[in-house]
Design a protein around this motif. Structure first.
Motif, PDB file in Angstrom:
ATOM      1  N   ILE A 256      65.545 -71.735 -19.911  1.00  0.00           N
ATOM      2  CA  ILE A 256      65.686 -70.936 -18.693  1.00  0.00           C
ATOM      3  C   ILE A 256      66.767 -71.517 -17.790  1.00  0.00           C
ATOM      4  O   ILE A 256      67.597 -70.787 -17.234  1.00  0.00           O
ATOM      5  CB  ILE A 256      64.340 -70.878 -17.942  1.00  0.00           C
ATOM      6  N   ASP A 257      66.770 -72.833 -17.651  1.00  0.00           N
ATOM      7  CA  ASP A 257      67.754 -73.490 -16.779  1.00  0.00           C
ATOM      8  C   ASP A 257      69.178 -73.277 -17.288  1.00  0.00           C
ATOM      9  O   ASP A 257      70.077 -72.949 -16.509  1.00  0.00           O
ATOM     10  CB  ASP A 257      67.437 -74.985 -16.691  1.00  0.00           C
ATOM     11  N   MET A 258      69.401 -73.445 -18.593  1.00  0.00           N
ATOM     12  CA  MET A 258      70.738 -73.276 -19.160  1.00  0.00           C
ATOM     13  C   MET A 258      71.211 -71.833 -19.035  1.00  0.00           C
ATOM     14  O   MET A 258      72.360 -71.570 -18.657  1.00  0.00           O
ATOM     15  CB  MET A 258      70.743 -73.702 -20.626  1.00  0.00           C
ATOM     16  N   ALA A 259      70.329 -70.884 -19.347  1.00  0.00           N
ATOM     17  CA  ALA A 259      70.697 -69.476 -19.237  1.00  0.00           C
ATOM     18  C   ALA A 259      71.028 -69.107 -17.793  1.00  0.00           C
ATOM     19  O   ALA A 259      71.984 -68.363 -17.532  1.00  0.00           O
ATOM     20  CB  ALA A 259      69.571 -68.597 -19.764  1.00  0.00           C
ATOM     21  N   GLY A 260      70.257 -69.638 -16.861  1.00  0.00           N
ATOM     22  CA  GLY A 260      70.551 -69.393 -15.449  1.00  0.00           C
ATOM     23  C   GLY A 260      71.909 -69.941 -15.050  1.00  0.00           C
ATOM     24  O   GLY A 260      72.669 -69.293 -14.307  1.00  0.00           O
ATOM     25  N   MET A 261      72.247 -71.129 -15.560  1.00  0.00           N
ATOM     26  CA  MET A 261      73.560 -71.713 -15.261  1.00  0.00           C
ATOM     27  C   MET A 261      74.689 -70.872 -15.841  1.00  0.00           C
ATOM     28  O   MET A 261      75.771 -70.789 -15.259  1.00  0.00           O
ATOM     29  CB  MET A 261      73.628 -73.147 -15.790  1.00  0.00           C
ATOM     30  N   MET A 262      74.430 -70.232 -16.987  1.00  0.00           N
ATOM     31  CA  MET A 262      75.443 -69.355 -17.571  1.00  0.00           C
ATOM     32  C   MET A 262      75.728 -68.167 -16.656  1.00  0.00           C
ATOM     33  O   MET A 262      76.879 -67.772 -16.460  1.00  0.00           O
ATOM     34  CB  MET A 262      74.988 -68.858 -18.939  1.00  0.00           C
ATOM     35  N   LEU A 263      74.668 -67.593 -16.068  1.00  0.00           N
ATOM     36  CA  LEU A 263      74.865 -66.467 -15.157  1.00  0.00           C
ATOM     37  C   LEU A 263      75.588 -66.896 -13.892  1.00  0.00           C
ATOM     38  O   LEU A 263      76.456 -66.172 -13.379  1.00  0.00           O
ATOM     39  CB  LEU A 263      73.515 -65.829 -14.803  1.00  0.00           C
ATOM     40  N   VAL A 264      75.241 -68.072 -13.380  1.00  0.00           N
ATOM     41  CA  VAL A 264      75.926 -68.590 -12.191  1.00  0.00           C
ATOM     42  C   VAL A 264      77.401 -68.837 -12.497  1.00  0.00           C
ATOM     43  O   VAL A 264      78.283 -68.516 -11.690  1.00  0.00           O
ATOM     44  CB  VAL A 264      75.244 -69.888 -11.709  1.00  0.00           C
ATOM     45  N   THR A 265      77.684 -69.385 -13.670  1.00  0.00           N
ATOM     46  CA  THR A 265      79.070 -69.638 -14.087  1.00  0.00           C
ATOM     47  C   THR A 265      79.844 -68.337 -14.199  1.00  0.00           C
ATOM     48  O   THR A 265      80.963 -68.215 -13.682  1.00  0.00           O
ATOM     49  CB  THR A 265      79.095 -70.368 -15.439  1.00  0.00           C
ATOM     50  N   SER A 266      79.261 -67.356 -14.875  1.00  0.00           N
ATOM     51  CA  SER A 266      79.917 -66.064 -15.049  1.00  0.00           C
ATOM     52  C   SER A 266      80.173 -65.376 -13.711  1.00  0.00           C
ATOM     53  O   SER A 266      81.252 -64.813 -13.479  1.00  0.00           O
ATOM     54  CB  SER A 266      79.059 -65.168 -15.941  1.00  0.00           C
ATOM     55  N   ALA A 267      79.193 -65.436 -12.799  1.00  0.00           N
ATOM     56  CA  ALA A 267      79.335 -64.787 -11.494  1.00  0.00           C
ATOM     57  C   ALA A 267      80.480 -65.395 -10.690  1.00  0.00           C
ATOM     58  O   ALA A 267      81.260 -64.681 -10.044  1.00  0.00           O
ATOM     59  CB  ALA A 267      78.027 -64.897 -10.713  1.00  0.00           C
ATOM     60  N   GLY A 268      80.590 -66.719 -10.725  1.00  0.00           N
ATOM     61  CA  GLY A 268      81.672 -67.376  -9.997  1.00  0.00           C
ATOM     62  C   GLY A 268      83.041 -66.998 -10.535  1.00  0.00           C
ATOM     63  O   GLY A 268      83.978 -66.715  -9.771  1.00  0.00           O
ATOM     64  N   ILE A 269      83.169 -66.975 -11.862  1.00  0.00           N
ATOM     65  CA  ILE A 269      84.454 -66.638 -12.483  1.00  0.00           C
ATOM     66  C   ILE A 269      84.813 -65.177 -12.238  1.00  0.00           C
ATOM     67  O   ILE A 269      85.952 -64.856 -11.888  1.00  0.00           O
ATOM     68  CB  ILE A 269      84.394 -66.940 -13.992  1.00  0.00           C
ATOM     69  N   ASP A 270      83.846 -64.283 -12.402  1.00  0.00           N
ATOM     70  CA  ASP A 270      84.127 -62.857 -12.229  1.00  0.00           C
ATOM     71  C   ASP A 270      84.457 -62.503 -10.785  1.00  0.00           C
ATOM     72  O   ASP A 270      85.275 -61.613 -10.526  1.00  0.00           O
ATOM     73  CB  ASP A 270      82.925 -62.027 -12.696  1.00  0.00           C
ATOM     74  N   SER A 271      83.840 -63.201  -9.841  1.00  0.00           N
ATOM     75  CA  SER A 271      84.108 -62.922  -8.424  1.00  0.00           C
ATOM     76  C   SER A 271      85.300 -63.724  -7.897  1.00  0.00           C
ATOM     77  O   SER A 271      85.725 -63.531  -6.764  1.00  0.00           O
ATOM     78  CB  SER A 271      82.868 -63.258  -7.583  1.00  0.00           C
ATOM     79  N   ARG A 272      85.812 -64.641  -8.747  1.00  0.00           N
ATOM     80  CA  ARG A 272      86.937 -65.509  -8.362  1.00  0.00           C
ATOM     81  C   ARG A 272      86.621 -66.327  -7.117  1.00  0.00           C
ATOM     82  O   ARG A 272      87.518 -66.645  -6.317  1.00  0.00           O
ATOM     83  CB  ARG A 272      88.222 -64.686  -8.124  1.00  0.00           C
ATOM     84  N   SER A 273      85.348 -66.676  -6.934  1.00  0.00           N
ATOM     85  CA  SER A 273      84.957 -67.427  -5.742  1.00  0.00           C
ATOM     86  C   SER A 273      84.714 -68.907  -6.027  1.00  0.00           C
ATOM     87  O   SER A 273      84.782 -69.728  -5.119  1.00  0.00           O
ATOM     88  CB  SER A 273      83.703 -66.808  -5.118  1.00  0.00           C
ATOM     89  N   TYR A 274      84.401 -69.250  -7.279  1.00  0.00           N
ATOM     90  CA  TYR A 274      84.287 -70.650  -7.698  1.00  0.00           C
ATOM     91  C   TYR A 274      84.374 -70.685  -9.213  1.00  0.00           C
ATOM     92  O   TYR A 274      84.240 -69.650  -9.879  1.00  0.00           O
ATOM     93  CB  TYR A 274      82.969 -71.283  -7.211  1.00  0.00           C
ATOM     94  N   TYR A 275      84.609 -71.882  -9.762  1.00  0.00           N
ATOM     95  CA  TYR A 275      84.847 -71.987 -11.202  1.00  0.00           C
ATOM     96  C   TYR A 275      84.063 -73.150 -11.794  1.00  0.00           C
ATOM     97  O   TYR A 275      84.221 -74.294 -11.393  1.00  0.00           O
ATOM     98  CB  TYR A 275      86.337 -72.160 -11.475  1.00  0.00           C
ATOM     99  N   LEU A 276      83.212 -72.800 -12.758  1.00  0.00           N
ATOM    100  CA  LEU A 276      82.451 -73.781 -13.512  1.00  0.00           C
ATOM    101  C   LEU A 276      82.718 -73.550 -15.002  1.00  0.00           C
ATOM    102  O   LEU A 276      83.469 -72.657 -15.365  1.00  0.00           O
ATOM    103  CB  LEU A 276      80.953 -73.649 -13.207  1.00  0.00           C
ATOM    104  N   GLY A 277      82.087 -74.327 -15.859  1.00  0.00           N
ATOM    105  CA  GLY A 277      82.269 -74.141 -17.293  1.00  0.00           C
ATOM    106  C   GLY A 277      81.289 -75.021 -18.046  1.00  0.00           C
ATOM    107  O   GLY A 277      80.593 -75.850 -17.464  1.00  0.00           O
ATOM    108  N   ASN A 278      81.238 -74.826 -19.359  1.00  0.00           N
ATOM    109  CA  ASN A 278      80.373 -75.650 -20.201  1.00  0.00           C
ATOM    110  C   ASN A 278      81.181 -76.112 -21.401  1.00  0.00           C
ATOM    111  O   ASN A 278      81.744 -75.294 -22.142  1.00  0.00           O
ATOM    112  CB  ASN A 278      79.144 -74.853 -20.651  1.00  0.00           C
ATOM    113  N   GLY A 279      81.238 -77.434 -21.593  1.00  0.00           N
ATOM    114  CA  GLY A 279      82.066 -78.010 -22.639  1.00  0.00           C
ATOM    115  C   GLY A 279      81.640 -77.682 -24.051  1.00  0.00           C
ATOM    116  O   GLY A 279      82.362 -77.967 -25.008  1.00  0.00           O
TER     117      GLY A 279
END
Length: 372
Positions: free
Chosen positions: A174-197
């Motif tokens: 659940i935690d990892m999947a949630g982080m994926m949505l947070v990552t995607s939202a930031g990139i799509d909105s161009r408001s912040y940038y995260l990633g997973n190696g």
């Protein structure tokens, strides 16, 4: 405190609703049947003491539908004390580099640097040694770079589901999947940038131009988020690839002790990330709300008259978490029931509060026999 609690509760609900909305309406990438074949890929696998997990990854790479003429694999042995390098060399076509001849260069960023310098591909794709890939991953990543104006591509990652799952495995999923949505939202909105190696691809020319690790070499963690953030700040185009057929599966932690050490390591990079307004909201609201919820339990005996406000705040937290869970459950094929997700919501609250605080201070941690 009551008005702060109510404000944070509403803000948290709106944040989760916004993230879920962006994910729900995000278009899935469908590649063309034929591409021009102009891109070649170098797969980079930094590995330390991964003799047990590395064979699974390398076999899943060998099973890719993309021709071996269009990609290469470089495994970088980061001071392993087991048979990691020996196992890598048993797979045909694998190039194996070692950091043992480079004293002091002993973290993942140094491994990536060595691999990029030795690479022949136009696209660098980094992953972790404990991952397993779907067979269409390489061909789709190549197609994306050939069809889209993209410099950096982040992809979905999930924790492996098993038949007999522990509470820890379900929590991590659940935690990892949630982080994926947070990552995607930031990139799509161009408001912040995260990633997973575990699934991060980028143009080699962009990496060489930006030098994303030049001011954070000594940070043991954060190669993915530092790279993505540096690329975006340099004007490079960052995308998130949404496809449930391209989810990279990573191994979860074997114990709660390992989980705590991993999260401590992750939390220590936060101070160096900087805070854009978008990231401050995405990270700050869940942290402050979770921290206040935990504190309200402690203060309830002192202020019993506000119990109904506390109850409403907890119900809002659990409702928002359930909304997020229902958004991601089927996409990431999680073997977690709704009842289990509801039960884990308060635990997640405590987790966010503790590790959010940990990120504000320096804590030592142990990772693969190395203490930092």
């Amino acid at each position: 405190m009551v008005w702060l609690l109510v404000s944070l509760a509403c803000s948290y609900l709106l944040l989760i609703a916004g993230i879920s909305h962006l994910w729900f309406h995000k278009k899935k990438f469908t590649r063309a049947e034929k591409t021009d074949g102009s891109c070649t890929i170098t797969v980079v696998v930094p590995a330390r003491n991964e003799e047990k997990t590395l064979p699974g990854l390398l076999q899943s790479i060998a099973d890719q539908e993309l021709s071996t003429n269009d990609y290469e694999v470089i495994v970088v042995d980061d001071h392993s004390s087991d048979r990691t390098a020996e196992i890598a060399k048993q797979f045909p076509g694998i190039r194996c580099l070692s950091l043992k001849n480079n004293p002091g260069k002993n973290n993942k960023k140094r491994a990536i640097e060595a691999a990029v310098e030795a690479s022949r591909g136009t696209i660098i794709l980094t992953t972790d040694a404990d991952c397993v890939w779907p067979k269409h991953l390489l061909s789709t990543v190549r197609a994306y770079f050939e069809e889209q104006p993209c410099d950096v591509l982040c992809g979905p990652v999930s924790v492996v589901s098993t038949t007999q799952q522990t509470l820890l495995q379900k929590f991590e999923q659940i935690d990892m999947a949630g982080m994926m949505l947070v990552t995607s939202a930031g990139i799509d909105s161009r408001s912040y940038y995260l990633g997973n190696g575990a699934f991060l691809a980028y143009k080699k020319t962009a990496y060489l131009e930006v030098e994303p690790f030049h001011d954070n070499w000594e940070e043991a963690s954060g190669d993915d988020v530092f790279l993505t953030k540096a690329m975006a700040e340099a004007g490079k185009k960052v995308d998130f690839l949404k496809s449930k057929d391209l989810i990279v599966q990573t191994k979860g932690n074997a114990s709660w002790s390992d989980f705590i050490q991993q999260r401590l390591r992750w939390s220590q990079k936060n101070k160096k990330l900087g805070q854009s307004p978008g990231l401050a909201l995405a990270m700050g609201i869940p942290f402050l709300f979770s921290l206040l919820l935990v504190l309200t339990i402690l203060f309830l005996p002192v202020y019993p008259q506000i119990w109904h406000f506390i109850l409403v705040a907890w119900l809002i937290k659990i409702t928002a978490d359930l909304l997020l869970f229902l958004t991601i459950r089927h996409f990431f094929k999680m073997k977690v029931s709704i009842v289990e997700a509801l039960f884990l919501s308060p635990l997640h609250c405590l987790y966010i509060a503790i590790f959010g605080l940990a990120g504000l201070f320096h804590f030592s941690y142990a990772w693969k026999s190395v203490k930092a």
